[in-house]
Design an enzyme around this catalytic site. Structure first.
Site, PDB file in Angstrom:
ATOM      1  N   LEU A 168      28.400  22.577  17.042  1.00  0.00           N
ATOM      2  CA  LEU A 168      27.649  21.804  18.026  1.00  0.00           C
ATOM      3  C   LEU A 168      28.083  20.555  18.113  1.00  0.00           C
ATOM      4  O   LEU A 168      27.320  19.968  18.606  1.00  0.00           O
ATOM      5  CB  LEU A 168      26.421  22.194  17.787  1.00  0.00           C
ATOM      6  CG  LEU A 168      25.737  23.640  17.857  1.00  0.00           C
ATOM      7  CD1 LEU A 168      24.318  23.608  17.643  1.00  0.00           C
ATOM      8  CD2 LEU A 168      26.183  24.111  19.121  1.00  0.00           C
ATOM      9  N   LYS A 169      29.103  19.839  17.456  1.00  0.00           N
ATOM     10  CA  LYS A 169      29.473  18.399  17.508  1.00  0.00           C
ATOM     11  C   LYS A 169      30.707  18.314  18.146  1.00  0.00           C
ATOM     12  O   LYS A 169      31.612  19.339  17.872  1.00  0.00           O
ATOM     13  CB  LYS A 169      29.643  18.016  15.834  1.00  0.00           C
ATOM     14  CG  LYS A 169      28.463  18.142  15.068  1.00  0.00           C
ATOM     15  CD  LYS A 169      27.354  17.029  15.306  1.00  0.00           C
ATOM     16  CE  LYS A 169      26.389  17.280  14.417  1.00  0.00           C
ATOM     17  NZ  LYS A 169      24.857  16.817  15.188  1.00  0.00           N
TER      18      LYS A 169
ATOM     19  N   ASN B 156      37.452  27.160  21.738  1.00  0.00           N
ATOM     20  CA  ASN B 156      36.236  27.199  21.561  1.00  0.00           C
ATOM     21  C   ASN B 156      35.587  28.278  22.412  1.00  0.00           C
ATOM     22  O   ASN B 156      36.086  28.736  23.470  1.00  0.00           O
ATOM     23  CB  ASN B 156      35.646  25.934  22.348  1.00  0.00           C
ATOM     24  CG  ASN B 156      34.172  25.914  22.223  1.00  0.00           C
ATOM     25  OD1 ASN B 156      33.362  26.208  21.160  1.00  0.00           O
ATOM     26  ND2 ASN B 156      33.305  25.569  23.421  1.00  0.00           N
TER      27      ASN B 156
ATOM     28  N   HIS C 234      32.407  29.890  24.273  1.00  0.00           N
ATOM     29  CA  HIS C 234      31.025  29.333  24.955  1.00  0.00           C
ATOM     30  C   HIS C 234      30.477  30.563  25.651  1.00  0.00           C
ATOM     31  O   HIS C 234      31.002  31.543  26.357  1.00  0.00           O
ATOM     32  CB  HIS C 234      31.455  28.355  26.207  1.00  0.00           C
ATOM     33  CG  HIS C 234      30.215  28.053  26.844  1.00  0.00           C
ATOM     34  ND1 HIS C 234      29.429  26.690  26.389  1.00  0.00           N
ATOM     35  CD2 HIS C 234      29.532  28.171  27.983  1.00  0.00           C
ATOM     36  CE1 HIS C 234      28.589  26.404  26.988  1.00  0.00           C
ATOM     37  NE2 HIS C 234      28.564  27.384  28.105  1.00  0.00           N
TER      38      HIS C 234
ATOM     39  N   ASP D 257      33.432  21.206  26.795  1.00  0.00           N
ATOM     40  CA  ASP D 257      33.357  22.627  27.702  1.00  0.00           C
ATOM     41  C   ASP D 257      34.348  22.341  29.010  1.00  0.00           C
ATOM     42  O   ASP D 257      34.202  23.118  29.838  1.00  0.00           O
ATOM     43  CB  ASP D 257      32.158  22.855  28.102  1.00  0.00           C
ATOM     44  CG  ASP D 257      31.272  23.432  26.955  1.00  0.00           C
ATOM     45  OD1 ASP D 257      31.832  23.647  25.951  1.00  0.00           O
ATOM     46  OD2 ASP D 257      29.855  23.265  27.205  1.00  0.00           O
TER      47      ASP D 257
ATOM     48  N   GLU E 132      31.417  38.456  22.913  1.00  0.00           N
ATOM     49  CA  GLU E 132      32.287  37.285  22.116  1.00  0.00           C
ATOM     50  C   GLU E 132      32.879  37.792  20.987  1.00  0.00           C
ATOM     51  O   GLU E 132      34.078  37.342  20.690  1.00  0.00           O
ATOM     52  CB  GLU E 132      31.083  36.387  21.655  1.00  0.00           C
ATOM     53  CG  GLU E 132      30.615  35.644  22.729  1.00  0.00           C
ATOM     54  CD  GLU E 132      29.551  34.476  22.078  1.00  0.00           C
ATOM     55  OE1 GLU E 132      29.728  33.705  21.251  1.00  0.00           O
ATOM     56  OE2 GLU E 132      28.240  34.278  22.628  1.00  0.00           O
TER      57      GLU E 132
HETATM   58  C1  GAR Z   1      27.552  31.599  20.300  1.00  0.00           C
HETATM   59  O1  GAR Z   1      26.916  32.404  21.268  1.00  0.00           O
HETATM   60  C2  GAR Z   1      28.528  30.730  20.922  1.00  0.00           C
HETATM   61  O2  GAR Z   1      29.115  31.102  21.954  1.00  0.00           O
HETATM   62  C3  GAR Z   1      27.519  29.470  21.057  1.00  0.00           C
HETATM   63  O3  GAR Z   1      26.865  29.476  19.914  1.00  0.00           O
HETATM   64  C4  GAR Z   1      26.752  30.779  19.455  1.00  0.00           C
HETATM   65  C5  GAR Z   1      27.177  30.846  18.000  1.00  0.00           C
HETATM   66  O4  GAR Z   1      26.662  31.912  17.276  1.00  0.00           O
HETATM   67  N1  GAR Z   1      28.304  28.274  21.296  1.00  0.00           N
HETATM   68  C6  GAR Z   1      27.856  27.468  22.322  1.00  0.00           C
HETATM   69  O5  GAR Z   1      26.808  27.579  22.865  1.00  0.00           O
HETATM   70  C7  GAR Z   1      28.824  26.192  22.455  1.00  0.00           C
HETATM   71  N2  GAR Z   1      28.410  25.354  23.633  1.00  0.00           N
HETATM   72  P1  GAR Z   1      27.341  32.259  15.971  1.00  0.00           P
HETATM   73  O6  GAR Z   1      27.153  31.002  15.167  1.00  0.00           O
HETATM   74  O7  GAR Z   1      26.645  33.599  15.425  1.00  0.00           O
HETATM   75  O8  GAR Z   1      28.835  32.544  15.939  1.00  0.00           O
END
Ligand code: GAR
Length: 202
Positions: A94-95, A111, A113, A154, A183
């Protein structure tokens, strides 16, 4: 032989289920790489425990109180060098990465998303915020995107997406679960294709 595998650093901030999917894909032979380092923006991230369990070095990296942005960038680059990292996979990180890292690893940072970029991306769009926005907009479909990372949040070139339906009775949680399952399927495969040079990046 193992020494010749591309070395990937995975960056996390939370649960690390995508990190786990990459670790599992390496074990299953779907991803021919070594997850050589896990970097977390917080020491509380469960992703660090997943790394430890898998025998992968885990480090927490965040700017020190008296550290300048340049010093932080140099420290991160040195850590990546120390572990001979070839690729960076952001997985719920998130950074923002320091600019020097983005530039050094151009075309080698991905990345994931949880929505169909270019919609529902940008600063503040992470985790449940994304799924809430998708539902509020009345979208009929959503799904994960894997993209290259460039200097803008993004924004980098989209490599692949998977589409899933948004159902009328979805909540942010139910939609998040449907997207997250995809994902875990998508990220290892895209990383493998990138490492194998299967995307035309020019
Ligand atoms: C995931 O859904 C990823 O796509 C999202 O955070 C989650 C992390 O889950 N990423 C974002 O929103 C980035 N903008 P995880 O820690 O279980 O992999």
């Amino acid at each position: 032989m193992a020494d010749t595998l591309p070395r990937v650093a995975v960056f996390v901030s939370g649960g690390g289920s995508n990190l786990q999917s990459l670790i599992d894909a390496v074990k299953a032979g779907i991803l021919t790489a070594e997850i050589a380092l896990v970097i977390s923006s917080t020491k509380k991230a469960f992703g660090l425990q997943r790394a430890e369990k898998a025998g992968i070095p885990g480090r927490t990296m965040r700017p020190g109180r008296d550290e300048s942005p340049e010093e932080y960038e140099a420290r991160m680059l040195a850590l990546l060098d120390e572990h001979k990292i070839d690729y960076i996979a952001l997985a719920g990180y998130l950074k923002l990465l320091p600019l020097g890292v983005v530039r050094k690893y151009r075309h080698r940072i991905t990345n994931i998303h949880p929505a169909l970029l270019p919609k529902f991306g940008g600063q503040g769009m992470y985790g449940h915020h994304v799924h809430e926005a998708v539902l509020a907009a009345g979208e009929k479909e959503s799904g994960p995107t894997v993209h290259l990372v460039d200097e803008i949040y993004d924004h980098g070139r989209i490599l692949e997406q998977i589409r899933v339906p948004v159902k009328p009775d979805d909540t942010p949680d139910s939609l998040a679960a449907r997207v997250l399952e995809k994902e875990h399927r998508l990220y290892p495969r895209v990383l493998q294709k990138l490492i194998k040079g299967e995307y035309d990046l020019d």
